[in-house]
Scaffold this motif. Structure first.
Motif, PDB file in Angstrom:
ATOM      1  N   ARG A   7     -45.324 -63.537 -62.975  1.00 44.66           N
ATOM      2  CA  ARG A   7     -46.712 -63.050 -62.962  1.00 44.66           C
ATOM      3  C   ARG A   7     -47.467 -63.547 -61.732  1.00 44.66           C
ATOM      4  O   ARG A   7     -47.614 -64.753 -61.542  1.00 44.66           O
ATOM      5  CB  ARG A   7     -47.465 -63.582 -64.194  1.00 44.66           C
ATOM      6  CG  ARG A   7     -47.034 -63.017 -65.490  1.00 44.66           C
ATOM      7  CD  ARG A   7     -47.635 -61.613 -65.727  1.00 44.66           C
ATOM      8  NE  ARG A   7     -47.088 -61.058 -66.946  1.00 44.66           N
ATOM      9  CZ  ARG A   7     -45.916 -60.422 -67.049  1.00 44.66           C
ATOM     10  NH1 ARG A   7     -45.192 -60.224 -65.973  1.00 44.66           N
ATOM     11  NH2 ARG A   7     -45.483 -59.967 -68.196  1.00 44.66           N
ATOM     12  N   GLY A   8     -47.919 -62.628 -60.914  1.00 43.66           N
ATOM     13  CA  GLY A   8     -48.753 -62.981 -59.755  1.00 43.66           C
ATOM     14  C   GLY A   8     -48.154 -64.056 -58.877  1.00 43.66           C
ATOM     15  O   GLY A   8     -48.870 -64.895 -58.313  1.00 43.66           O
ATOM     16  N   LEU A   9     -46.835 -64.027 -58.735  1.00 43.44           N
ATOM     17  CA  LEU A   9     -46.137 -65.110 -58.034  1.00 43.44           C
ATOM     18  C   LEU A   9     -46.430 -65.104 -56.528  1.00 43.44           C
ATOM     19  O   LEU A   9     -46.254 -64.097 -55.849  1.00 43.44           O
ATOM     20  CB  LEU A   9     -44.627 -64.961 -58.262  1.00 43.44           C
ATOM     21  CG  LEU A   9     -43.725 -65.978 -57.578  1.00 43.44           C
ATOM     22  CD1 LEU A   9     -43.933 -67.371 -58.156  1.00 43.44           C
ATOM     23  CD2 LEU A   9     -42.260 -65.554 -57.721  1.00 43.44           C
ATOM     24  N   THR A  10     -46.885 -66.253 -56.023  1.00 45.89           N
ATOM     25  CA  THR A  10     -47.090 -66.379 -54.579  1.00 45.89           C
ATOM     26  C   THR A  10     -46.405 -67.638 -54.062  1.00 45.89           C
ATOM     27  O   THR A  10     -46.289 -68.639 -54.764  1.00 45.89           O
ATOM     28  CB  THR A  10     -48.597 -66.466 -54.200  1.00 45.89           C
ATOM     29  OG1 THR A  10     -49.159 -67.628 -54.816  1.00 45.89           O
ATOM     30  CG2 THR A  10     -49.368 -65.235 -54.630  1.00 45.89           C
ATOM     31  N   LYS A  11     -45.922 -67.522 -52.822  1.00 37.15           N
ATOM     32  CA  LYS A  11     -45.316 -68.677 -52.166  1.00 37.15           C
ATOM     33  C   LYS A  11     -45.551 -68.550 -50.669  1.00 37.15           C
ATOM     34  O   LYS A  11     -45.430 -67.467 -50.095  1.00 37.15           O
ATOM     35  CB  LYS A  11     -43.810 -68.723 -52.446  1.00 37.15           C
ATOM     36  CG  LYS A  11     -43.126 -69.871 -51.713  1.00 37.15           C
ATOM     37  CD  LYS A  11     -41.713 -70.100 -52.198  1.00 37.15           C
ATOM     38  CE  LYS A  11     -41.038 -71.236 -51.453  1.00 37.15           C
ATOM     39  NZ  LYS A  11     -41.556 -72.565 -51.779  1.00 37.15           N
ATOM     40  N   SER A  12     -45.902 -69.661 -50.058  1.00 41.08           N
ATOM     41  CA  SER A  12     -46.087 -69.642 -48.605  1.00 41.08           C
ATOM     42  C   SER A  12     -45.488 -70.897 -47.991  1.00 41.08           C
ATOM     43  O   SER A  12     -45.260 -71.896 -48.679  1.00 41.08           O
ATOM     44  CB  SER A  12     -47.576 -69.539 -48.267  1.00 41.08           C
ATOM     45  OG  SER A  12     -48.293 -70.521 -48.970  1.00 41.08           O
ATOM     46  N   LEU A  50     -35.363 -65.249 -55.397  1.00 39.30           N
ATOM     47  CA  LEU A  50     -34.299 -65.797 -56.261  1.00 39.30           C
ATOM     48  C   LEU A  50     -34.414 -67.315 -56.380  1.00 39.30           C
ATOM     49  O   LEU A  50     -34.242 -67.877 -57.452  1.00 39.30           O
ATOM     50  CB  LEU A  50     -32.903 -65.443 -55.731  1.00 39.30           C
ATOM     51  CG  LEU A  50     -32.389 -64.014 -55.812  1.00 39.30           C
ATOM     52  CD1 LEU A  50     -30.869 -63.997 -55.658  1.00 39.30           C
ATOM     53  CD2 LEU A  50     -32.752 -63.318 -57.110  1.00 39.30           C
ATOM     54  N   TYR A  51     -34.713 -67.976 -55.262  1.00 43.43           N
ATOM     55  CA  TYR A  51     -34.831 -69.441 -55.277  1.00 43.43           C
ATOM     56  C   TYR A  51     -35.982 -69.907 -56.174  1.00 43.43           C
ATOM     57  O   TYR A  51     -35.854 -70.912 -56.872  1.00 43.43           O
ATOM     58  CB  TYR A  51     -35.045 -69.978 -53.855  1.00 43.43           C
ATOM     59  CG  TYR A  51     -33.771 -70.168 -53.039  1.00 43.43           C
ATOM     60  CD1 TYR A  51     -32.617 -69.438 -53.323  1.00 43.43           C
ATOM     61  CD2 TYR A  51     -33.720 -71.059 -51.986  1.00 43.43           C
ATOM     62  CE1 TYR A  51     -31.461 -69.604 -52.572  1.00 43.43           C
ATOM     63  CE2 TYR A  51     -32.569 -71.242 -51.227  1.00 43.43           C
ATOM     64  CZ  TYR A  51     -31.437 -70.518 -51.526  1.00 43.43           C
ATOM     65  OH  TYR A  51     -30.298 -70.689 -50.790  1.00 43.43           O
ATOM     66  N   THR A  52     -37.091 -69.196 -56.130  1.00 37.18           N
ATOM     67  CA  THR A  52     -38.229 -69.637 -56.954  1.00 37.18           C
ATOM     68  C   THR A  52     -37.965 -69.351 -58.432  1.00 37.18           C
ATOM     69  O   THR A  52     -38.213 -70.211 -59.279  1.00 37.18           O
ATOM     70  CB  THR A  52     -39.550 -68.960 -56.522  1.00 37.18           C
ATOM     71  OG1 THR A  52     -39.334 -67.567 -56.386  1.00 37.18           O
ATOM     72  CG2 THR A  52     -40.077 -69.508 -55.236  1.00 37.18           C
ATOM     73  N   ILE A  53     -37.420 -68.172 -58.727  1.00 38.16           N
ATOM     74  CA  ILE A  53     -37.189 -67.840 -60.141  1.00 38.16           C
ATOM     75  C   ILE A  53     -36.166 -68.785 -60.763  1.00 38.16           C
ATOM     76  O   ILE A  53     -36.262 -69.143 -61.937  1.00 38.16           O
ATOM     77  CB  ILE A  53     -36.706 -66.377 -60.306  1.00 38.16           C
ATOM     78  CG1 ILE A  53     -37.779 -65.405 -59.830  1.00 38.16           C
ATOM     79  CG2 ILE A  53     -36.395 -66.079 -61.773  1.00 38.16           C
ATOM     80  CD1 ILE A  53     -37.344 -63.954 -59.932  1.00 38.16           C
ATOM     81  N   GLU A  57     -36.710 -73.645 -55.763  1.00 36.54           N
ATOM     82  CA  GLU A  57     -37.870 -73.827 -54.877  1.00 36.54           C
ATOM     83  C   GLU A  57     -39.144 -73.763 -55.710  1.00 36.54           C
ATOM     84  O   GLU A  57     -39.200 -73.052 -56.715  1.00 36.54           O
ATOM     85  CB  GLU A  57     -37.923 -72.692 -53.840  1.00 36.54           C
ATOM     86  CG  GLU A  57     -36.814 -72.764 -52.827  1.00 36.54           C
ATOM     87  CD  GLU A  57     -37.320 -73.074 -51.419  1.00 36.54           C
ATOM     88  OE1 GLU A  57     -38.487 -73.516 -51.293  1.00 36.54           O
ATOM     89  OE2 GLU A  57     -36.537 -72.869 -50.491  1.00 36.54           O
ATOM     90  N   SER A  58     -40.161 -74.485 -55.244  1.00 34.59           N
ATOM     91  CA  SER A  58     -41.445 -74.455 -55.945  1.00 34.59           C
ATOM     92  C   SER A  58     -42.239 -73.217 -55.510  1.00 34.59           C
ATOM     93  O   SER A  58     -41.848 -72.524 -54.575  1.00 34.59           O
ATOM     94  CB  SER A  58     -42.221 -75.715 -55.610  1.00 34.59           C
ATOM     95  OG  SER A  58     -42.449 -75.725 -54.215  1.00 34.59           O
ATOM     96  N   TYR A  59     -43.339 -72.975 -56.192  1.00 34.38           N
ATOM     97  CA  TYR A  59     -44.214 -71.867 -55.805  1.00 34.38           C
ATOM     98  C   TYR A  59     -45.651 -72.332 -55.935  1.00 34.38           C
ATOM     99  O   TYR A  59     -45.937 -73.302 -56.637  1.00 34.38           O
ATOM    100  CB  TYR A  59     -43.948 -70.618 -56.659  1.00 34.38           C
ATOM    101  CG  TYR A  59     -43.835 -70.864 -58.146  1.00 34.38           C
ATOM    102  CD1 TYR A  59     -42.637 -71.326 -58.705  1.00 34.38           C
ATOM    103  CD2 TYR A  59     -44.919 -70.658 -59.001  1.00 34.38           C
ATOM    104  CE1 TYR A  59     -42.525 -71.569 -60.059  1.00 34.38           C
ATOM    105  CE2 TYR A  59     -44.807 -70.889 -60.360  1.00 34.38           C
ATOM    106  CZ  TYR A  59     -43.615 -71.346 -60.882  1.00 34.38           C
ATOM    107  OH  TYR A  59     -43.501 -71.594 -62.222  1.00 34.38           O
ATOM    108  N   GLN A  60     -46.560 -71.649 -55.238  1.00 33.50           N
ATOM    109  CA  GLN A  60     -47.954 -72.117 -55.233  1.00 33.50           C
ATOM    110  C   GLN A  60     -48.832 -71.429 -56.259  1.00 33.50           C
ATOM    111  O   GLN A  60     -49.715 -72.033 -56.841  1.00 33.50           O
ATOM    112  CB  GLN A  60     -48.580 -71.938 -53.847  1.00 33.50           C
ATOM    113  CG  GLN A  60     -48.135 -72.973 -52.828  1.00 33.50           C
ATOM    114  CD  GLN A  60     -46.979 -72.485 -51.984  1.00 33.50           C
ATOM    115  OE1 GLN A  60     -46.554 -71.348 -52.106  1.00 33.50           O
ATOM    116  NE2 GLN A  60     -46.465 -73.348 -51.130  1.00 33.50           N
ATOM    117  N   GLY A  61     -48.597 -70.127 -56.453  1.00 30.40           N
ATOM    118  CA  GLY A  61     -49.509 -69.397 -57.330  1.00 30.40           C
ATOM    119  C   GLY A  61     -48.772 -68.551 -58.348  1.00 30.40           C
ATOM    120  O   GLY A  61     -47.600 -68.234 -58.181  1.00 30.40           O
ATOM    121  N   GLY A  62     -49.490 -68.195 -59.416  1.00 33.66           N
ATOM    122  CA  GLY A  62     -48.896 -67.360 -60.448  1.00 33.66           C
ATOM    123  C   GLY A  62     -48.002 -68.155 -61.363  1.00 33.66           C
ATOM    124  O   GLY A  62     -48.056 -69.389 -61.375  1.00 33.66           O
ATOM    125  N   SER A  63     -47.187 -67.462 -62.137  1.00 36.57           N
ATOM    126  CA  SER A  63     -46.318 -68.188 -63.055  1.00 36.57           C
ATOM    127  C   SER A  63     -44.967 -67.525 -63.209  1.00 36.57           C
ATOM    128  O   SER A  63     -44.807 -66.327 -62.967  1.00 36.57           O
ATOM    129  CB  SER A  63     -46.988 -68.351 -64.420  1.00 36.57           C
ATOM    130  OG  SER A  63     -47.140 -67.093 -65.020  1.00 36.57           O
TER     131      SER A  63
END
Ligand SMILES: Nc1ncnc2c1ncn2[C@@H]1O[C@H](COP(=O)(O)OP(=O)(O)OP(=O)(O)O)[C@@H](O)[C@H]1O
Ligand SMILES: [Mg+2]
Length: 225
Positions: A7-12, A50-53, A57-63
């Motif tokens: 949901r609303g996944l963001t990564k930078s 794939l790495y975040t799911i 890897e971590s992610y900054q926004g969303g879930s």
């Protein structure tokens, strides 16, 4: 059953004072037993997704929810445990351990996971066409052979979810077809959920759904009929 909800996944990534937005608001659900192909141009964020799911890897926004549980609040050991027992990962550039043989690379994953016997490991190596190379080191193998070791390693613990990043990118047509048929059997017979990144639109027919990415976003999401 919903296995994964994104949901609303963001990564930078930040490099000095510059921030690069790699995933820019991704939404989709994965039902248990789906076989999803993820397509998109180079740099569109497929590997990062794939790495975040998978929790690498971590992610900054969303879930990201796994069976309803938020991944970002899980402890590292919980994520590691889940990866060892429930997920398999075929890396784009294989990530084999260079000083272990083919057999040992697969066995290592099994030691961390489901403790397979030598015979079971050898049977899997034979399934990916590598029984004769079981005592070779990665440096003694072609790229395609290393890719097949990486596939065997990802499958040894009978994962509920298989992540595969360009799994046949380095295989010839014949071996690529064998692997796709193997994935399809796992999906249909064992209901293994598969998320596969591919550049090859032709192999998306083996799956049940195709997600197209562009510039860190999902631009098309369609089910195969
Ligand atoms: N560790 C990192 N630091 C900074 N930027 C990164 C990092 N990892 C990836 N990127 C950037 O994120 C973008 C997406 O990379 P990613 O590897 O997810 O693309 P991809 O869709 O898998 O591409 P390809 O098809 O070439 O494998 C690229 O622009 C890449 O440069
Ligand atoms: Mg990639």
């Amino acid at each position: 059953m919903k296995q994964i909800e994104v949901r609303g996944l963001t990564k930078s990534y930040t490099n000095g004072s510059v921030t690069y937005d790699i995933l820019r608001g991704i939404d989709f659900d994965v039902e248990s037993g789906e076989f999803i192909s993820i397509c998109g141009p180079s740099g569109s964020g497929k590997t990062t997704l794939l790495y975040t799911i998978s929790g690498l890897e971590s992610y900054q926004g969303g879930s990201i929810l796994w069976s309803g549980q938020e991944l970002s609040v899980m402890k590292d050991y919980e994520k590691a445990n889940m990866r060892a027992h429930e997920m398999g990962f075929v890396f784009q550039f294989y990530n084999l351990v260079p000083n272990l043989t083919v057999y040992e690379n697969v066995m290592l994953a099994s030691v961390i996971g489901k403790q397979k016997t030598k015979q079971e490991i050898m049977e899997l190596l034979s399934l990916v066409g590598l029984s004769e190379q079981h005592h070779f080191y990665p440096s003694q193998l072609s790229g395609g052979m290393q890719q097949r070791v990486s596939i065997a390693r990802a499958l040894i613990n009978e994962p509920k979810v298989l992540f595969a990043d360009e799994p046949i990118g380095n295989l010839d047509h014949h071996n690529g077809l064998l692997i796709m048929e193997l994935f399809q059997r796992l999906n249909q017979n064992l209901h293994t959920t598969i998320l596969m990144v591919t550049h090859n639109e032709d192999v998306t027919r083996f799956g049940t759904r195709v997600i197209h990415m562009q510039d860190g976003k999902v631009v098309k999401d369609e089910r195969n009929t």
